[in-house]
Design a protein around this motif. Structure first.
Motif, PDB file in Angstrom:
ATOM      1  N   ARG A 155       4.789   1.218  -0.154  1.00 26.60           N
ATOM      2  CA  ARG A 155       5.238   2.168  -1.173  1.00 26.60           C
ATOM      3  C   ARG A 155       5.225   3.569  -0.565  1.00 26.60           C
ATOM      4  O   ARG A 155       4.171   4.183  -0.414  1.00 26.60           O
ATOM      5  N   VAL A 192       5.798   7.501  -0.284  1.00 28.37           N
ATOM      6  CA  VAL A 192       5.959   8.768  -1.018  1.00 28.37           C
ATOM      7  C   VAL A 192       6.185   9.851   0.032  1.00 28.37           C
ATOM      8  O   VAL A 192       5.611   9.820   1.124  1.00 28.37           O
ATOM      9  N   TYR A 200       6.835  14.018   1.273  1.00 29.29           N
ATOM     10  CA  TYR A 200       6.765  15.465   1.082  1.00 29.29           C
ATOM     11  C   TYR A 200       7.937  16.090   1.832  1.00 29.29           C
ATOM     12  O   TYR A 200       8.645  15.420   2.582  1.00 29.29           O
ATOM     13  N   LYS A 236      -2.816  12.980  -5.600  1.00 25.58           N
ATOM     14  CA  LYS A 236      -2.282  12.204  -6.718  1.00 25.58           C
ATOM     15  C   LYS A 236      -2.035  10.754  -6.323  1.00 25.58           C
ATOM     16  O   LYS A 236      -2.369   9.825  -7.069  1.00 25.58           O
ATOM     17  N   GLU A 237      -1.455  10.541  -5.125  1.00 24.87           N
ATOM     18  CA  GLU A 237      -1.022   9.204  -4.718  1.00 24.87           C
ATOM     19  C   GLU A 237      -2.060   8.427  -3.915  1.00 24.87           C
ATOM     20  O   GLU A 237      -1.991   7.206  -3.820  1.00 24.87           O
ATOM     21  N   ARG A 238      -3.002   9.121  -3.283  1.00 23.20           N
ATOM     22  CA  ARG A 238      -4.067   8.501  -2.474  1.00 23.20           C
ATOM     23  C   ARG A 238      -3.501   7.486  -1.472  1.00 23.20           C
ATOM     24  O   ARG A 238      -3.827   6.285  -1.509  1.00 23.20           O
ATOM     25  N   PRO A 239      -2.657   7.911  -0.558  1.00 22.50           N
ATOM     26  CA  PRO A 239      -2.058   6.974   0.407  1.00 22.50           C
ATOM     27  C   PRO A 239      -3.072   6.460   1.418  1.00 22.50           C
ATOM     28  O   PRO A 239      -4.079   7.127   1.705  1.00 22.50           O
ATOM     29  N   LEU A 280       0.324  16.144  -3.725  1.00 22.86           N
ATOM     30  CA  LEU A 280       0.902  14.809  -3.666  1.00 22.86           C
ATOM     31  C   LEU A 280      -0.102  13.795  -3.115  1.00 22.86           C
ATOM     32  O   LEU A 280      -0.232  12.683  -3.632  1.00 22.86           O
ATOM     33  N   ALA A 281      -0.818  14.179  -2.056  1.00 26.25           N
ATOM     34  CA  ALA A 281      -1.778  13.258  -1.435  1.00 26.25           C
ATOM     35  C   ALA A 281      -2.927  12.917  -2.381  1.00 26.25           C
ATOM     36  O   ALA A 281      -3.355  11.756  -2.459  1.00 26.25           O
ATOM     37  N   ASP A 302       0.832  -1.204   0.000  1.00 22.36           N
ATOM     38  CA  ASP A 302       0.000   0.000   0.000  1.00 22.36           C
ATOM     39  C   ASP A 302       0.867   1.254   0.000  1.00 22.36           C
ATOM     40  O   ASP A 302       2.006   1.257   0.485  1.00 22.36           O
ATOM     41  N   THR A 303       0.309   2.323  -0.516  1.00 20.11           N
ATOM     42  CA  THR A 303       0.999   3.606  -0.529  1.00 20.11           C
ATOM     43  C   THR A 303       0.832   4.304   0.814  1.00 20.11           C
ATOM     44  O   THR A 303      -0.270   4.371   1.365  1.00 20.11           O
ATOM     45  N   MET A 308       2.441   7.841   3.147  1.00 19.18           N
ATOM     46  CA  MET A 308       3.022   9.154   2.894  1.00 19.18           C
ATOM     47  C   MET A 308       3.551   9.757   4.191  1.00 19.18           C
ATOM     48  O   MET A 308       2.900   9.691   5.232  1.00 19.18           O
TER      49      MET A 308
END
Length: 454
Positions: A174, A176, A178, A198-201, A195-196, A147-148, A150
């Motif tokens: 995964r 990502v 900031y 776009k990536e939907r963590p 970013l959040a 899972d993503t 952040m």
């Protein structure tokens, strides 16, 4: 040396006793006799007792400026070394896998109740062994491998367990990241939101290890809601400031709060997870049986003591004094030409970029250590140097505030740092030795809580 500073420690500086110490050169540490305060240890293992005694003297004689360190009270130390060490307690109060828990259950319930009362949360789990396992439990509760997630990038001031690549959290999930703006050193919330979305963590972490400014929990919460993420506030560094009202609380905003129990909270080396009631079962299941077995009951007891101490009016004064000292120290460093990330501090922590001084952070930190000033070298945002040889030094005021030093002393501390950095650049060991003597003289006037008498 002391100028117009107060002659007696303030009420918020815990006083276990009075004593004085003389400077102790590092090479002399192992020649000292074992500390008489540990007779059983000295009899059973003189070598280890000598090391403990040397560490006691080192903590007494030096100016400790590492922002993640502090002094605990004698009461916290005593609780950490009780016969609770002898008991296994897998499970939770009332639901254990071992018998004989009549007293242990009460200890853990007491610690959890005090945590909930102090921070105003629905649920508290006081079993995590330390901050990193506590954060791992959050992943286990809310995410699946791959899972993503952040968090703030480590070089920008974040923590390894917020999805950084070399950590298990960055290998199993995964990650990502900031960061902060290069021109201000502050979080750019427009970039975080972009970013959040776009990536939907699954998880968004806020907080870190080298953040000198107030964390805007409300802004992070709004972004987490838009992205459909669980917001985790890692307040390990600022838990004591929050408990003392010197920093805003994440409780109204974050789904889960992770914290260590030492640092500004002035407790033992442990951790807690605080959560809304809807997440209580998931958090508890992730801690046990998900990640660990029996809790360290002696640490749980010491956490309970520290939480009780943090609920006292004097602790509120302490928390505000930590911030006042940090701001005064930052101003004094700025006046001496130091470059501070974000231009100063709102909390207990200062991050200095020594690039303009032409002295690498590691060189400065090791020289200051020889001068009796204990700091840690640290990366700064957009640091061109490697992490093990970075440009910065990280300092903080929790420990010196616990000893009773106030804003009147911060100009002296800044002068020592300035002289020490210049001596590091010049290779002037005599100057460092002179500073060490001055440091030891002031430290003798402000005995540290929890340390034994000479």
């Amino acid at each position: 040396m002391r100028g117009n500073a107060f002659e007696v420690p303030p009420a918020w500086a815990p006083r276990d006793h009075d004593r004085t110490h003389s400077p102790l050169a590092p090479e002399d540490a192992m020649t000292q006799p074992p500390a008489h305060q540990h007779p059983a240890l000295a009899a059973a293992d003189p070598e280890l007792a000598a090391l403990v005694g040397a560490e006691e003297r080192l903590q007494a004689d030096t100016l400790r400026l590492i922002p993640s360190e502090n002094y605990v009270s004698a009461a916290v130390l005593e609780a950490s070394g009780t016969v609770l060490q002898n008991k296994y307690s897998e499970g939770y109060p009332g639901r254990r896998y071992y018998e004989g828990q009549q007293n242990i259950d009460q200890v853990e319930r007491l610690a959890a109740a005090r945590a909930k009362a102090l921070f105003g949360t629905d649920h508290a789990n006081v079993q995590p062994y330390s901050g990193s396992p506590a954060n791992l439990a959050v992943y286990l509760a809310f995410a699946e491998p791959g899972d993503t997630v952040m968090g703030m990038a480590l070089p920008m001031g974040g923590h390894l367990t917020h999805g950084w690549g070399v950590s298990a959290t960055g290998k199993w999930f995964r990650g990502v990241q900031y960061g902060v703006r290069e021109d201000t050193g502050l979080v750019d919330f427009d970039a975080v939101r972009e970013l959040a979305l776009k990536e939907r963590p699954k998880l968004i972490f806020c907080g870190g290890t080298a953040l000198p400014r107030t964390i805007d929990f409300a802004a992070f919460a709004e972004i987490a809601r838009e992205a459909g993420a669980v917001l985790v506030a890692d307040i390990a560094h600022i838990a004591g400031l929050i408990a003392g009202g010197a920093h805003p609380s994440p409780v109204p905003h974050a789904d889960v709060i992770s914290t260590t129990t030492h640092k500004t909270l002035r407790g033992p080396r442990g951790a807690m997870l605080l959560a809304r009631e809807e997440h209580a079962k998931a958090i508890d299941k992730a801690v046990f049986p998900g990640l660990q077995g029996g809790p360290h009951n002696q640490t749980t007891a010491a956490i309970a003591v520290a939480l009780h101490e943090a609920s006292q009016p004097s602790f509120r004064d302490y928390a505000h004094a930590v911030v006042a000292n940090a701001r005064a120290l930052a101003d004094a460093l700025l006046a001496r030409g130091f470059d501070l990330v974000s231009g100063g501090t709102d909390n207990h922590l200062i991050l200095m970029d020594l690039t303009p001084k032409d002295v690498p952070g590691k060189v400065a930190a090791k020289a200051l250590d020889r001068a009796g000033i204990v700091v840690n070298y640290n990366t700064v945002p957009y640091d061109p140097r490697k992490p093990f040889d970075p440009s910065g030094v990280r300092i903080g005021t929790p420990s010196l505030t616990s000893r009773g030093l106030g804003t009147a002393h911060m100009d002296t501390v800044a002068d020592w740092i300035d002289r020490g950095v210049r001596a590091a650049g010049a290779g002037d060991e005599d100057a460092l030795l002179k500073i060490r003597g001055e440091v030891a003289e002031l430290m003798a006037a402000f005995p540290a809580p929890g340390l034994p008498t000479a």
